[in-house]
Design a protein around this motif. Structure first.
Motif, mmCIF file in Angstrom:
data_model
loop_
_atom_site.group_PDB
_atom_site.id
_atom_site.type_symbol
_atom_site.label_atom_id
_atom_site.label_comp_id
_atom_site.label_asym_id
_atom_site.label_seq_id
_atom_site.Cartn_x
_atom_site.Cartn_y
_atom_site.Cartn_z
ATOM 1 N N VAL A 119 34.560 26.799 47.899
ATOM 2 C CA VAL A 119 33.361 27.599 47.653
ATOM 3 C C VAL A 119 33.405 28.252 46.275
ATOM 4 O O VAL A 119 32.423 28.255 45.528
ATOM 5 N N ILE A 120 34.563 28.809 45.910
ATOM 6 C CA ILE A 120 34.675 29.543 44.655
ATOM 7 C C ILE A 120 34.541 28.626 43.445
ATOM 8 O O ILE A 120 33.898 28.964 42.445
ATOM 9 N N MET A 155 28.671 35.863 50.461
ATOM 10 C CA MET A 155 29.184 36.583 49.293
ATOM 11 C C MET A 155 29.125 35.705 48.042
ATOM 12 O O MET A 155 28.763 36.176 46.949
ATOM 13 N N ALA A 156 29.466 34.430 48.182
ATOM 14 C CA ALA A 156 29.452 33.518 47.035
ATOM 15 C C ALA A 156 28.037 33.322 46.506
ATOM 16 O O ALA A 156 27.813 33.292 45.287
ATOM 17 N N PHE A 157 27.056 33.169 47.392
ATOM 18 C CA PHE A 157 25.660 33.037 46.971
ATOM 19 C C PHE A 157 25.196 34.304 46.257
ATOM 20 O O PHE A 157 24.516 34.232 45.231
ATOM 21 N N HIS A 158 25.542 35.458 46.800
ATOM 22 C CA HIS A 158 25.162 36.726 46.190
ATOM 23 C C HIS A 158 25.758 36.834 44.794
ATOM 24 O O HIS A 158 25.090 37.235 43.832
ATOM 25 N N THR A 251 29.399 41.380 44.954
ATOM 26 C CA THR A 251 30.840 41.231 44.736
ATOM 27 C C THR A 251 31.193 39.756 44.793
ATOM 28 O O THR A 251 30.586 38.996 45.543
ATOM 29 N N ALA A 252 32.162 39.384 43.983
ATOM 30 C CA ALA A 252 32.594 37.992 43.957
ATOM 31 C C ALA A 252 33.746 37.779 44.934
ATOM 32 O O ALA A 252 34.565 38.678 45.131
ATOM 33 N N PRO A 253 33.800 36.609 45.566
ATOM 34 C CA PRO A 253 34.964 36.320 46.419
ATOM 35 C C PRO A 253 36.251 36.384 45.611
ATOM 36 O O PRO A 253 36.288 35.998 44.440
ATOM 37 N N GLU A 254 37.318 36.882 46.206
ATOM 38 C CA GLU A 254 38.587 37.013 45.505
ATOM 39 C C GLU A 254 39.153 35.639 45.162
ATOM 40 O O GLU A 254 39.235 34.762 46.021
ATOM 41 N N PRO A 255 39.559 35.455 43.906
ATOM 42 C CA PRO A 255 40.175 34.175 43.537
ATOM 43 C C PRO A 255 41.560 34.045 44.180
ATOM 44 O O PRO A 255 42.142 35.018 44.642
#
Length: 514
Positions: A119-120, A155-158, A251-255
């Protein structure tokens, strides 16, 4: 979006689904339901026996009469076979072994890391198909897609500047609407194939249904679900939702951290070694995983032992990831992960105990065989081919799915009737199972009784506090309709072309001696 929601929640579909929800909530839990069905079989056997209803065995040409389970003979059967029914239940061992392996991929964090990475790392223009692919692959190891992937996708879409509710809906469509589709075997495969085998042996005691019998069809179905889901998302979901104007902070997903990247590297190395060993054992005509007598791959230790192979692959990659990523620090962490998986299987074990008794008594009483023969005779008089029969079966399964959410519980209920009935009409159990899996998947995303429906609604409320049942149904209905139409068409095309559904899995069944 509020005006559309209001129209949905005051419309006939919403009122109908509310009635479905109330009716479904009145149903007993699956274990209790199978207990009640067992009692019903006992009573039904007495009635059919008393009325003298008979049928002619399609192979042996012998007269079949019902065994009265409300007799001394029936009591002895219940008492002496109860333990054997449970421990010998076909799906039980395969499911438990598969779950022990998959537990290590989940508890170590391997599966979660792979889904996050997919996803990221997906570019914005490929985010929709990537989320659908991740959703399809997520149920390889159970329900991680519902708990981890759906909120991660929102979260990824946002984070990408898209409406987070679109990410939630698209992922839900992949995880649940495409539940049967997968490029790999999932826990559902041994469960359903075991139940199909039990049902097929009502007619043919030697019939075998392996977990890979639908693999070809389900792999192609994965491509279809991604394509149709992407089309619906871009033509309907994203324009319908528009720009997100809610208050939720972006907020971005944590890498992935260094440990997680190292874990994926070691898991990849183990995976590559395992695949090379499998190729070494299966590609050469004298491969050590082929049948030593004739070199066949269809009747080989590899396919017969596919669940142990899946167990070893999942276990080895999970352990490699866990120790490299520091999520496993000792051997006790490994065994604890496997023990936790068995704890989560407790509801399944309780249901299986009662389902096993129901299926065994249903078969032993000859009620199932008599119903199958009588039903097949009725359908034979209608002179229907495979495609119309599967259309009717898909529609029936979709209706049942609105009231009973569990895929295994539904199939345990339906397989003993429909698998032998369709076998008598020349339709293989593998095709009946594939048709069931299509219908079971497409209604999940609009059924209020789907166990994770309230959880998905809770995730939606994070971004839209006013979201209600109608909101979620409005988002998911286009996927449900599209998947039902195009997935069914794929199945009908498959039947028309006469393609095998999986290794050694034919579409048609020929009675022994014919």
């Amino acid at each position: 979006m509020s005006s559309t929601d209001n129209s949905i929640e005051s419309g006939p579909l919403y009122r109908f689904l509310l009635k479905v929800e109330r009716a479904g909530n009145a149903l007993p839990q699956p274990a209790l339901m199978f207990l009640l069905l067992t009692v019903l079989v006992v009573l039904l056997s007495a009635v059919i026996s008393g009325l003298g209803v008979e049928a002619v065995h399609p192979v042996k040409k012998e007269t079949i009469t019902a065994v009265n389970l409300m007799s001394v003979t029936g009591l002895h059967m219940v008492l002496t076979d109860m333990l054997k029914n449970f421990t010998g239940f076909a799906p039980l061992g395969t499911v438990l072994v598969a779950m022990l392996g998959f537990s290590l991929t989940e508890k170590s964090g391997l599966l979660g890391a792979l889904l996050r990475l997919l996803v990221i790392k997906s570019p914005r223009q490929l985010l929709v198909p990537a989320v659908l692919l991740a959703g399809i692959m997520s149920h390889t190891a159970g329900d991680i897609g519902y708990v981890l992937l759906i909120p991660l996708s929102a979260m990824a879409f946002h984070s990408a500047g898209l409406n987070p509710l679109a990410g939630l809906a698209i992922c839900f469509a992949g995880v649940s609407g495409g539940f049967a589709a997968n490029f790999m075997l999932s826990v559902a495969d041994p469960v359903l194939s075991g139940l199909s085998q039990e049902a097929a042996r009502i007619i043919d005691p030697a019939y075998t249904v392996t977990p890979v019998v639908n693999w070809y069809f389900m792999s192609v179905s994965s491509i279809l679900i991604i394509a149709i889901g992407t089309l619906v998302a871009k033509k309907i979901t994203l324009p319908f939702l528009g720009e997100y104007k809610g208050a939720a902070e972006r907020t971005a997903p944590e890498p992935l951290n260094a440990y997680e990247r190292k874990g994926l590297l070691w898991a990849g190395v183990v995976f590559a070694i395992f695949v090379l060993l499998v190729l070494w054992g299966t590609v050469p005509e004298t491969g050590f995983l082929r049948n030593p007598a004739n070199g066949s791959l269809l009747d080989s230790p590899f396919l017969k032992g596919i669940i142990p192979m899946v167990f070893f692959l999942a276990a080895f990659t999970g352990v490699a990831y866990g120790f490299a990523a520091k999520t496993f620090k000792s051997q006790s962490d490994v065994t604890n992960a496997m023990q936790d998986a068995m704890v989560t299987m407790a509801p399944y074990l309780v249901m299986v105990f009662f389902a096993a008794q129901f299926i065994s008594l249903f078969n032993s009483s000859n009620v199932g065989l008599i119903l199958a023969v009588k039903g097949s005779e009725l359908l034979k008089d209608m002179n229907l081919s495979a495609i119309p029969l599967m259309i009717g079966f898909i529609i029936l399964t979709c209706v049942v799915d609105l009231f009973l959410g569990s895929a295994s519980a539904k199939w345990a209920l339906m397989a003993p009737v429909f698998v032998p009935m369709f076998m008598l009409l020349g339709i293989a159990p593998e095709l009946t199972q594939a048709s069931y899996r299509v219908a079971d998947s497409v209604v999940n995303i609009i059924s209020p009784l789907m166990p994770y429906f309230p959880l998905i609604l809770a995730f939606a409320n994070k971004y839209d506090p006013k979201a209600r049942l109608g909101t979620l149904i409005a988002l998911m209905l286009p996927y449900s309709i599209a998947f039902t139409i195009f997935w069914s068409l794929l199945l009908f095309a498959w039947i028309w072309l006469g393609l095998p559904l999986g290794p050694g899995a034919n579409l048609l069944y020929v009675m022994p001696g014919q």
